[in-house]
Design an enzyme around this catalytic site. Structure first.
Site, PDB file in Angstrom:
ATOM      1  N   ASP A  64     -11.295   2.179  -0.292  1.00  0.00           N
ATOM      2  CA  ASP A  64     -10.246   1.825   0.664  1.00  0.00           C
ATOM      3  C   ASP A  64      -9.823   0.398   0.322  1.00  0.00           C
ATOM      4  OD1 ASP A  64      -8.912   0.880   3.092  1.00  0.00           O
ATOM      5  OD2 ASP A  64      -9.651   2.747   3.962  1.00  0.00           O
ATOM      6  N   VAL A  65      -8.518   0.177   0.135  1.00  0.00           N
ATOM      7  CA  VAL A  65      -8.070  -1.161  -0.300  1.00  0.00           C
ATOM      8  C   VAL A  65      -8.315  -2.247   0.750  1.00  0.00           C
ATOM      9  CG1 VAL A  65      -6.329  -0.313  -1.944  1.00  0.00           C
ATOM     10  CG2 VAL A  65      -5.653  -0.834   0.419  1.00  0.00           C
ATOM     11  N   ASN A  91       0.152  -0.378  -5.449  1.00  0.00           N
ATOM     12  CA  ASN A  91       1.069   0.632  -4.912  1.00  0.00           C
ATOM     13  C   ASN A  91       0.600   1.242  -3.596  1.00  0.00           C
ATOM     14  OD1 ASN A  91       3.074   3.029  -5.197  1.00  0.00           O
ATOM     15  ND2 ASN A  91       1.058   3.997  -5.112  1.00  0.00           N
ATOM     16  N   TYR A 156       5.684  -1.932   9.773  1.00  0.00           N
ATOM     17  CA  TYR A 156       5.846  -1.622   8.346  1.00  0.00           C
ATOM     18  C   TYR A 156       6.731  -2.678   7.688  1.00  0.00           C
ATOM     19  CZ  TYR A 156       6.936   1.118   4.116  1.00  0.00           C
ATOM     20  OH  TYR A 156       7.091   1.556   2.821  1.00  0.00           O
ATOM     21  N   LYS A 160       5.938  -5.294   4.513  1.00  0.00           N
ATOM     22  CA  LYS A 160       6.645  -5.295   3.225  1.00  0.00           C
ATOM     23  C   LYS A 160       7.375  -6.630   2.996  1.00  0.00           C
ATOM     24  CE  LYS A 160       5.276  -1.240   1.837  1.00  0.00           C
ATOM     25  NZ  LYS A 160       4.368  -1.109   0.675  1.00  0.00           N
TER      26      LYS A 160
HETATM   27  P1  NAI Z   1       2.016   8.378  -0.254  1.00  0.00           P
HETATM   28  O1  NAI Z   1       1.571   8.336   1.157  1.00  0.00           O
HETATM   29  O2  NAI Z   1       2.506   9.653  -0.815  1.00  0.00           O
HETATM   30  O3  NAI Z   1       0.840   7.822  -1.202  1.00  0.00           O
HETATM   31  C1  NAI Z   1       0.172   6.639  -0.839  1.00  0.00           C
HETATM   32  C2  NAI Z   1      -1.019   6.417  -1.747  1.00  0.00           C
HETATM   33  O4  NAI Z   1      -1.711   5.259  -1.277  1.00  0.00           O
HETATM   34  C3  NAI Z   1      -2.028   7.560  -1.722  1.00  0.00           C
HETATM   35  O5  NAI Z   1      -2.619   7.688  -2.997  1.00  0.00           O
HETATM   36  C4  NAI Z   1      -3.065   7.073  -0.720  1.00  0.00           C
HETATM   37  O6  NAI Z   1      -4.366   7.623  -0.940  1.00  0.00           O
HETATM   38  C5  NAI Z   1      -3.064   5.578  -1.034  1.00  0.00           C
HETATM   39  N1  NAI Z   1      -3.593   4.801   0.083  1.00  0.00           N
HETATM   40  C6  NAI Z   1      -3.080   4.681   1.325  1.00  0.00           C
HETATM   41  N2  NAI Z   1      -3.871   3.912   2.075  1.00  0.00           N
HETATM   42  C7  NAI Z   1      -4.905   3.524   1.280  1.00  0.00           C
HETATM   43  C8  NAI Z   1      -6.048   2.724   1.472  1.00  0.00           C
HETATM   44  N3  NAI Z   1      -6.316   2.158   2.664  1.00  0.00           N
HETATM   45  N4  NAI Z   1      -6.904   2.535   0.436  1.00  0.00           N
HETATM   46  C9  NAI Z   1      -6.652   3.111  -0.764  1.00  0.00           C
HETATM   47  N5  NAI Z   1      -5.590   3.890  -1.014  1.00  0.00           N
HETATM   48  C10 NAI Z   1      -4.729   4.084   0.005  1.00  0.00           C
HETATM   49  O7  NAI Z   1       3.105   7.223  -0.384  1.00  0.00           O
HETATM   50  P2  NAI Z   1       4.300   6.982  -1.444  1.00  0.00           P
HETATM   51  O8  NAI Z   1       5.548   7.462  -0.827  1.00  0.00           O
HETATM   52  O9  NAI Z   1       3.914   7.432  -2.774  1.00  0.00           O
HETATM   53  O10 NAI Z   1       4.350   5.389  -1.381  1.00  0.00           O
HETATM   54  C11 NAI Z   1       3.711   4.544  -2.336  1.00  0.00           C
HETATM   55  C12 NAI Z   1       4.111   3.113  -2.035  1.00  0.00           C
HETATM   56  O11 NAI Z   1       5.543   3.004  -2.061  1.00  0.00           O
HETATM   57  C13 NAI Z   1       3.676   2.618  -0.657  1.00  0.00           C
HETATM   58  O12 NAI Z   1       3.281   1.272  -0.746  1.00  0.00           O
HETATM   59  C14 NAI Z   1       4.952   2.741   0.168  1.00  0.00           C
HETATM   60  O13 NAI Z   1       4.968   1.866   1.256  1.00  0.00           O
HETATM   61  C15 NAI Z   1       6.018   2.422  -0.864  1.00  0.00           C
HETATM   62  N6  NAI Z   1       7.329   2.941  -0.540  1.00  0.00           N
HETATM   63  C16 NAI Z   1       7.563   4.297  -0.396  1.00  0.00           C
HETATM   64  C17 NAI Z   1       8.826   4.754  -0.081  1.00  0.00           C
HETATM   65  C18 NAI Z   1       9.159   6.207   0.084  1.00  0.00           C
HETATM   66  O14 NAI Z   1      10.296   6.523   0.505  1.00  0.00           O
HETATM   67  N7  NAI Z   1       8.282   7.125  -0.221  1.00  0.00           N
HETATM   68  C19 NAI Z   1       9.935   3.813   0.116  1.00  0.00           C
HETATM   69  C20 NAI Z   1       9.599   2.436  -0.057  1.00  0.00           C
HETATM   70  C21 NAI Z   1       8.330   2.030  -0.382  1.00  0.00           C
END
Ligand code: NAI
Length: 259
Positions: A64-65, A91, A156, A160
């Site tokens: 967990d980060v 990420n 959120y 960011k």
């Molecule tokens: P997702 O929810 O599909 O994947 C998130 C990833 O982060 C997963 O692998 C999850 O296990 C990991 N994660 C979450 N909390 C964690 C923790 N406490 N410790 C370790 N790992 C953890 O999200 P997505 O859409 O792929 O987003 C990735 C990044 O991009 C995030 O930072 C999100 O805020 C950002 N983002 C996403 C957007 C979107 O429209 N999907 C838009 C703008 C930014």
């Protein structure tokens, strides 16, 4: 295959799904050696199976980060296995939608612990090695939510905004060592997070998920959600030698949304 990341070692957080998983695939194709980090070990093993890399080019760490000691231990383990880390992709992130007055103090803390402190832990763990080698790339996944205000997701957005601010500040301090620090600010990207976001926004605003999507796309000149590949391409660029003159930037990939 251009192999733009040949001989680079990259640590990618949140690599088990969505944007992080796509970046892992793109980095593998470009020749990088990978340490993939996320919470769920089974999901990480699925990604490794999908990548089909030789064992000497990939490792996983489930953590967990928010666990600072675990982040430092993961960096140490990666350096012990592969010698060094060239690219850190921060990420991992979470989302939560609520009107400002409904967020609890704990809600704010949780968003900040994952989205900001997670980035800080990994960056502090990786930077000394990068600075000592006078080589390194830090790539932070921020969001358009880090550049402007949005209704019903203040926790959120502030997380960011902090990532964008951190990117600017760390870039200044790392630049004498030739280490670059940049952020990517995606708009709406089709992932599981976006599906969760639709449901949560619907709940917090009273609009249906379909109404939310319609309103969201009305703000996107390209008129569609983005793909994870469209974000991974920028992560490859920022990790490669092509972007060596660029630091402290937070780049929008958002289908043309302008505020
Ligand atoms: P997702 O929810 O599909 O994947 C998130 C990833 O982060 C997963 O692998 C999850 O296990 C990991 N994660 C979450 N909390 C964690 C923790 N406490 N410790 C370790 N790992 C953890 O999200 P997505 O859409 O792929 O987003 C990735 C990044 O991009 C995030 O930072 C999100 O805020 C950002 N983002 C996403 C957007 C979107 O429209 N999907 C838009 C703008 C930014």
């Amino acid at each position: 295959m251009s192999q733009r990341l040949l001989q680079s070692v990259a640590l990618i957080t949140g690599a088990s799904r969505g944007i992080g998983r796509e970046i892992a695939q793109a980095y593998a194709k470009e020749g990088a050696t990978l340490c993939l980090v996320a919470r769920n070990p089974a999901a990480l093993h699925e990604v490794v199976a999908e990548l089909a890399l030789p064992a000497e080019r990939v490792m996983t760490v489930a953590l967990d980060v928010t666990d600072r000691a675990a982040c430092f231990a993961a960096v140490q383990a990666t350096q012990a296995r592969f010698g060094h880390i060239d690219i850190l992709v921060n990420n991992a992130g979470i989302y939560q939608a609520k009107p400002f007055l409904d967020y609890t103090a704990q809600d704010f803390q949780t968003l900040l612990d994952v989205n900001v402190m997670g980035v800080i832990h990994f960056t502090q763990a990786c930077l000394p090695g990068m600075q000592a080698r006078k080589q390194g790339r830090v790539i932070n996944m921020a969001s358009t939510a880090g550049k402007w205000g949005s209704r019903n997701q203040s926790a959120y957005n502030i997380s960011k905004h902090a990532v964008v601010g951190l990117t600017r500040c760390v870039a200044l301090e790392a630049s004498p060592y030739g280490v670059t620090v940049n952020a990517i600010c995606p708009g709406f990207v089709q992932t599981d997070m976006l599906e969760e976001l639709k449901a949560q926004v619907a709940l917090s605003s009273g609009a249906s998920a379909d109404e939310f999507v319609k309103a969201a796309l009305a703000r996107v000149p390209l008129g569609r959600m983005l793909t994870t590949q469209e974000i991974a391409g920028m992560a490859v660029y920022l990790g490669s030698a092509e972007s060596s003159g660029m630091t402290g930037q937070s780049i929008h990939i958002d289908g043309g949304m302008v505020f």
